[in-house]
Motif scaffolding. Sequence first.
Motif, short mmCIF file in Angstrom:
data_model
loop_
_atom_site.label_atom_id
_atom_site.label_comp_id
_atom_site.label_asym_id
_atom_site.label_seq_id
_atom_site.Cartn_x
_atom_site.Cartn_y
_atom_site.Cartn_z
N GLY A 70 6.65 25.05 -10.73
CA GLY A 70 7.72 26.04 -10.71
C GLY A 70 7.77 26.88 -9.44
O GLY A 70 8.64 27.73 -9.30
N LEU A 71 6.84 26.68 -8.53
CA LEU A 71 6.80 27.43 -7.29
C LEU A 71 7.72 26.79 -6.26
O LEU A 71 7.97 25.59 -6.29
N PRO A 72 8.20 27.58 -5.31
CA PRO A 72 9.05 27.01 -4.27
C PRO A 72 8.28 26.00 -3.42
O PRO A 72 7.07 26.12 -3.22
N ALA A 73 9.00 25.02 -2.95
CA ALA A 73 8.40 24.01 -2.07
C ALA A 73 8.59 24.45 -0.62
O ALA A 73 9.51 25.19 -0.29
N SER A 74 7.70 23.98 0.25
CA SER A 74 7.81 24.33 1.66
C SER A 74 7.17 23.25 2.53
O SER A 74 6.43 22.40 2.06
N SER A 132 6.66 27.59 9.09
CA SER A 132 6.84 27.27 7.68
C SER A 132 8.33 27.18 7.41
O SER A 132 9.10 28.04 7.86
N VAL A 133 8.73 26.13 6.70
CA VAL A 133 10.15 25.90 6.40
C VAL A 133 10.30 25.77 4.89
O VAL A 133 9.65 24.91 4.29
N PRO A 134 11.14 26.60 4.27
CA PRO A 134 11.36 26.46 2.82
C PRO A 134 12.18 25.21 2.52
O PRO A 134 12.99 24.78 3.34
N VAL A 135 11.94 24.65 1.34
CA VAL A 135 12.67 23.46 0.91
C VAL A 135 13.32 23.78 -0.43
O VAL A 135 12.64 24.10 -1.40
N ALA A 136 14.65 23.70 -0.48
CA ALA A 136 15.39 23.97 -1.70
C ALA A 136 15.26 22.79 -2.67
O ALA A 136 15.07 21.65 -2.23
N GLN A 187 16.82 17.36 5.60
CA GLN A 187 17.80 18.44 5.42
C GLN A 187 17.16 19.80 5.62
O GLN A 187 17.75 20.69 6.25
N ALA A 188 15.96 19.98 5.09
CA ALA A 188 15.27 21.26 5.25
C ALA A 188 14.94 21.54 6.71
O ALA A 188 15.15 22.66 7.20
N LEU A 189 14.45 20.52 7.41
CA LEU A 189 14.11 20.69 8.82
C LEU A 189 15.34 20.99 9.66
O LEU A 189 15.34 21.89 10.50
N ARG A 190 16.40 20.24 9.44
CA ARG A 190 17.64 20.49 10.18
C ARG A 190 18.18 21.88 9.89
O ARG A 190 18.67 22.56 10.79
N GLY A 191 18.10 22.30 8.64
CA GLY A 191 18.57 23.63 8.27
C GLY A 191 17.80 24.73 8.96
O GLY A 191 18.33 25.82 9.18
N ALA A 192 16.56 24.43 9.34
CA ALA A 192 15.72 25.41 10.05
C ALA A 192 15.83 25.26 11.57
O ALA A 192 15.10 25.91 12.31
N GLY A 193 16.71 24.37 12.02
CA GLY A 193 16.91 24.19 13.45
C GLY A 193 15.89 23.30 14.13
O GLY A 193 15.77 23.31 15.35
N VAL A 194 15.16 22.50 13.35
CA VAL A 194 14.16 21.59 13.92
C VAL A 194 14.84 20.26 14.22
O VAL A 194 15.41 19.63 13.32
N ALA A 195 14.79 19.83 15.47
CA ALA A 195 15.39 18.55 15.87
C ALA A 195 14.55 17.40 15.33
O ALA A 195 13.32 17.41 15.48
N CYS A 196 15.20 16.44 14.68
CA CYS A 196 14.51 15.29 14.09
C CYS A 196 15.29 14.02 14.35
O CYS A 196 16.53 14.02 14.31
N ASN A 197 14.58 12.94 14.61
CA ASN A 197 15.22 11.64 14.75
C ASN A 197 15.62 11.13 13.37
O ASN A 197 14.90 11.32 12.40
#
Length: 121
Positions: free
Chosen positions: A35-39, A48-52, A59-69
């Motif tokens: 039941g705890l938030p994922a990260s 640290s990047v939260p994951v909904a 999606q979480a990484l992109r939402g945090a502005g992290v460039a990913c291939n």
Amino acid sequence: MRAVQAACAHWPAEAVHSEHFGADLAPPPTPPADGLPASLTLRRSDRSVPVAPGQTILQALRGAGVACNSSCEAGLCGECRLNYLSGLIEHNDYLLSDEERADSVLICCARVREGAVVLDI
């Protein structure tokens, strides 16, 4: 393809080659067991990047502005493959073997199962 893979399941993995030209939709997200938030913890950048709930790692990484291939965004090509150091991951790809999933993840379709996942980025 699932029927073919099931019929060949008793063969050594290196003896079977299959190709996918499309992907089934990813399964619905599994709610976190605790039941705890994922990260995500990004080891090299000490972020640290939260994951909904229901969000992929990409999606979480992109939402945090992290460039990913990424390319196919269906778990077929391996372009988004990253190493991870710890955590529980819900792999939804068609490419990685069980052995590879022990320390690699295709972030385009994978989700954090619960708690924190430490990525080697």
